[in-house]
Design a protein around this motif. Structure first.
Motif, PDB file in Angstrom:
ATOM      1  N   GLY A  57       0.817  -1.212   0.000  1.00 47.71           N
ATOM      2  CA  GLY A  57       0.000   0.000   0.000  1.00 47.71           C
ATOM      3  C   GLY A  57       0.846   1.254   0.000  1.00 47.71           C
ATOM      4  O   GLY A  57       1.742   1.425  -0.830  1.00 47.71           O
ATOM      5  N   SER A  58       0.590   2.134   0.972  1.00 47.58           N
ATOM      6  CA  SER A  58       1.310   3.410   1.038  1.00 47.58           C
ATOM      7  C   SER A  58       2.787   3.229   1.366  1.00 47.58           C
ATOM      8  O   SER A  58       3.579   4.161   1.205  1.00 47.58           O
ATOM      9  N   GLN A  59       3.158   2.037   1.814  1.00 44.82           N
ATOM     10  CA  GLN A  59       4.553   1.764   2.162  1.00 44.82           C
ATOM     11  C   GLN A  59       5.316   1.094   1.014  1.00 44.82           C
ATOM     12  O   GLN A  59       6.405   0.566   1.218  1.00 44.82           O
ATOM     13  N   HIS A  60       4.744   1.141  -0.185  1.00 47.01           N
ATOM     14  CA  HIS A  60       5.350   0.396  -1.291  1.00 47.01           C
ATOM     15  C   HIS A  60       6.763   0.881  -1.615  1.00 47.01           C
ATOM     16  O   HIS A  60       7.641   0.081  -1.963  1.00 47.01           O
ATOM     17  N   SER A  61       7.018   2.185  -1.480  1.00 44.96           N
ATOM     18  CA  SER A  61       8.358   2.698  -1.783  1.00 44.96           C
ATOM     19  C   SER A  61       9.387   2.141  -0.807  1.00 44.96           C
ATOM     20  O   SER A  61      10.502   1.763  -1.197  1.00 44.96           O
ATOM     21  N   ARG A  62       9.019   2.084   0.461  1.00 50.58           N
ATOM     22  CA  ARG A  62       9.943   1.557   1.470  1.00 50.58           C
ATOM     23  C   ARG A  62      10.236   0.080   1.221  1.00 50.58           C
ATOM     24  O   ARG A  62      11.388  -0.359   1.308  1.00 50.58           O
ATOM     25  N   VAL A  63       9.199  -0.692   0.877  1.00 53.85           N
ATOM     26  CA  VAL A  63       9.392  -2.118   0.614  1.00 53.85           C
ATOM     27  C   VAL A  63      10.274  -2.314  -0.611  1.00 53.85           C
ATOM     28  O   VAL A  63      11.163  -3.175  -0.631  1.00 53.85           O
ATOM     29  N   ARG A  64      10.060  -1.490  -1.637  1.00 56.19           N
ATOM     30  CA  ARG A  64      10.880  -1.593  -2.846  1.00 56.19           C
ATOM     31  C   ARG A  64      12.341  -1.278  -2.523  1.00 56.19           C
ATOM     32  O   ARG A  64      13.260  -1.965  -2.989  1.00 56.19           O
ATOM     33  N   GLU A  65      12.566  -0.236  -1.727  1.00 55.50           N
ATOM     34  CA  GLU A  65      13.932   0.139  -1.373  1.00 55.50           C
ATOM     35  C   GLU A  65      14.605  -0.946  -0.532  1.00 55.50           C
ATOM     36  O   GLU A  65      15.801  -1.226  -0.701  1.00 55.50           O
ATOM     37  N   GLN A  66      13.851  -1.563   0.378  1.00 55.80           N
ATOM     38  CA  GLN A  66      14.416  -2.639   1.188  1.00 55.80           C
ATOM     39  C   GLN A  66      14.824  -3.820   0.306  1.00 55.80           C
ATOM     40  O   GLN A  66      15.900  -4.402   0.493  1.00 55.80           O
ATOM     41  N   ALA A  67      13.958  -4.156  -0.651  1.00 58.40           N
ATOM     42  CA  ALA A  67      14.304  -5.239  -1.576  1.00 58.40           C
ATOM     43  C   ALA A  67      15.559  -4.886  -2.356  1.00 58.40           C
ATOM     44  O   ALA A  67      16.436  -5.740  -2.582  1.00 58.40           O
TER      45      ALA A  67
END
Length: 465
Positions: A57-67
């Motif tokens: 959801g709104s945290q998609h950028s953070r998850v992408r950066e972590q990956a």
């Protein structure tokens, strides 16, 4: 990743596996081919990463950066030198990073100095709603670490000119000879059909072509002329939103008419080459259209209606004169019987399905104007006699008359099918020779060698040398 000693080339390859059918099949074949070549090769599943980003959801950028951070650490630890993906997968999936050389944004792998091989089975305009033709994606994909591979020299020239990508090269598709092997039991039986065709996109025949189905020798030029008015109407619909003044709009119409006339006169010549030969009368109009990749590719899509009928007309025509088994989608869309309820043919079943016919038919889609799709190699891998509609470049991959039969019209197609059905020795010999040619020249090992050699920088020049 496999910890065997590195081969002399020093290549350490990461193959990005996307969900899907054919593209995933190709990528797995390439990964297996790399291992057989002695290359250190690993695979990364993109599906779970995409799913996690979507669900964040709104945290998609953070998850992408972590990956991206995890993948960066992996690449550093494993000293990855090359990444291979289908289309632009992997370029934008892990966020942007500054390029050490320029400071400009770049994909993760390019920013790490890793050579990224992008395998396009078609022109880049079709993937992800044409995002590759838009900015800033178009510029980001032109990074010197990106190496694009398309099916023909004509397509490569078109992309270099319209999209401005420097590293674009022509390369036929390939096949893993161990993944698609002849079904010896099926080949030993009497064929169920005179011919088979596997197509996942069967479609109805345009109504204006229905009268030609009854003709024993339909005139190709006459059928193209029958499609001309509809093709030009489609071009007009494409051009209308461009907001051109009346004079330029009329010039665009003139360009489309000239290109259609040229194609009717030279049905086997790609539109790109025809356009280049139109002369000074259309120079300004061509430049205007090519200056905007979205304009160019949408106009080309409309023009392909002039020849797009071939992929569906010829099976419908042949099926009224011979026993043609249509698999992969409903044959009833073309007025023929449905085989296996029109279900998709899994890769592991392809050899058996092809072997149900005395030969296998292949007809390229309209946008595949030149070069080799995967179908010729799959048919040959199955050890079945290939009967191909003429396509520029086909005769360079297989010897006509020995490893395949090439046809351009109805009588040639029907004659090829009847000859192969009547002569068991001929069809077995042709199928065997086609497979032998594939093993000799068209495996994914051959293609991977081409891709690695074409990379602008050797592995030793990467950030991990």
């Amino acid at each position: 990743m496999d910890q065997r000693a590195e081969p002399p080339s020093g290549v350490r390859l990461l193959v990005l596996l996307n969900p899907g059918r054919m593209s995933r099949h190709w990528l797995l074949g390439i990964a297996r081919g790399a291992e057989r070549m002695g290359i250190l090769a690993g695979t990364l599943e993109l599906g779970p990463i995409w799913q996690a980003v979507q669900q964040a959801g709104s945290q998609h950028s953070r998850v992408r950066e972590q990956a991206g951070e995890h993948l960066k650490a992996f690449c550093l630890h494993e000293r990855v030198t090359h990444v291979l993906s289908y289309t632009h997968n992997g370029v934008f999936d892990f966020g942007m990073s500054p390029d050490p050389a320029t400071g400009q944004p770049a994909g993760l792998f390019a920013s790490l100095g890793i050579e990224h091989i992008l395998l396009w089975s078609d022109h880049p305009n079709w993937a992800s709603d044409g995002i590759a033709t838009t900015e800033p994606v178009r510029t980001l994909l032109n990074h010197p670490r990106h190496h694009h591979f398309v099916k023909s020299a004509v397509a490569a020239e078109e992309i270099r000119t319209v999209l401005g990508w420097a590293n674009v090269r022509a390369m036929d598709m390939g096949e893993d000879m161990l993944m698609i092997c002849p079904d010896d039991h099926a080949l030993a039986l009497e064929p169920m059909h005179d011919a088979t065709i596997i197509m996942g996109d069967a479609a109805p025949i345009p109504e204006r072509l229905h009268p030609f189905l009854a003709e024993d020798d339909p005139d190709v030029s006459a059928m193209m002329r029958a499609m001309l008015a509809g093709t030009l109407e489609g071009c007009a619909r494409v051009v209308e939103p461009w907001g051109l003044d009346a004079a330029m709009a009329e010039r665009c119409r003139g360009l489309c008419e000239a290109m259609c006339a040229a194609r009717i006169g030279q049905p086997m010549t790609p539109f790109w080459e025809l356009c280049n030969g139109l002369g000074s009368e259309h120079t300004e109009t061509i430049a205007m259209v090519r200056a905007d990749p979205q304009r160019w590719y949408t106009l080309m899509h409309a023009l392909h209606a002039l020849t797009g009928w071939r992929r569906f007309f010829w099976p419908a025509w042949l099926g009224r004169r011979a026993n043609l088994g249509v698999y992969g989608s409903p044959g009833s869309r073309m007025g023929l019987a449905d085989m296996d309820e029109g279900a998709w043919v899994q890769n592991k079943a392809m050899a058996s399905v092809y072997a149900r016919g005395a030969c296998a038919i292949n007809i390229n889609a309209a946008h595949d104007e030149a070069g080799m799709t995967h179908k010729p190699f799959q048919i040959a891998s199955a050890g079945v006699a290939p009967v191909h509609h003429a396509t520029p470049g086909l005769e360079d991959a297989f010897t006509p008359g020995e490893e395949c039969i090439i046809w351009t019209n109805g009588p040639e197609l029907l004659d090829a099918v009847r000859r192969l059905r009547a002569d068991r020795a001929l069809r077995r010999r042709m199928g065997e020779r086609a497979r032998e040619r594939c093993i000799r020249d068209h495996t994914w090992e051959h293609r991977l060698s081409v891709m690695l050699e074409a990379c602008a920088r050797p592995a030793a020049a990467s950030a991990f040398a």
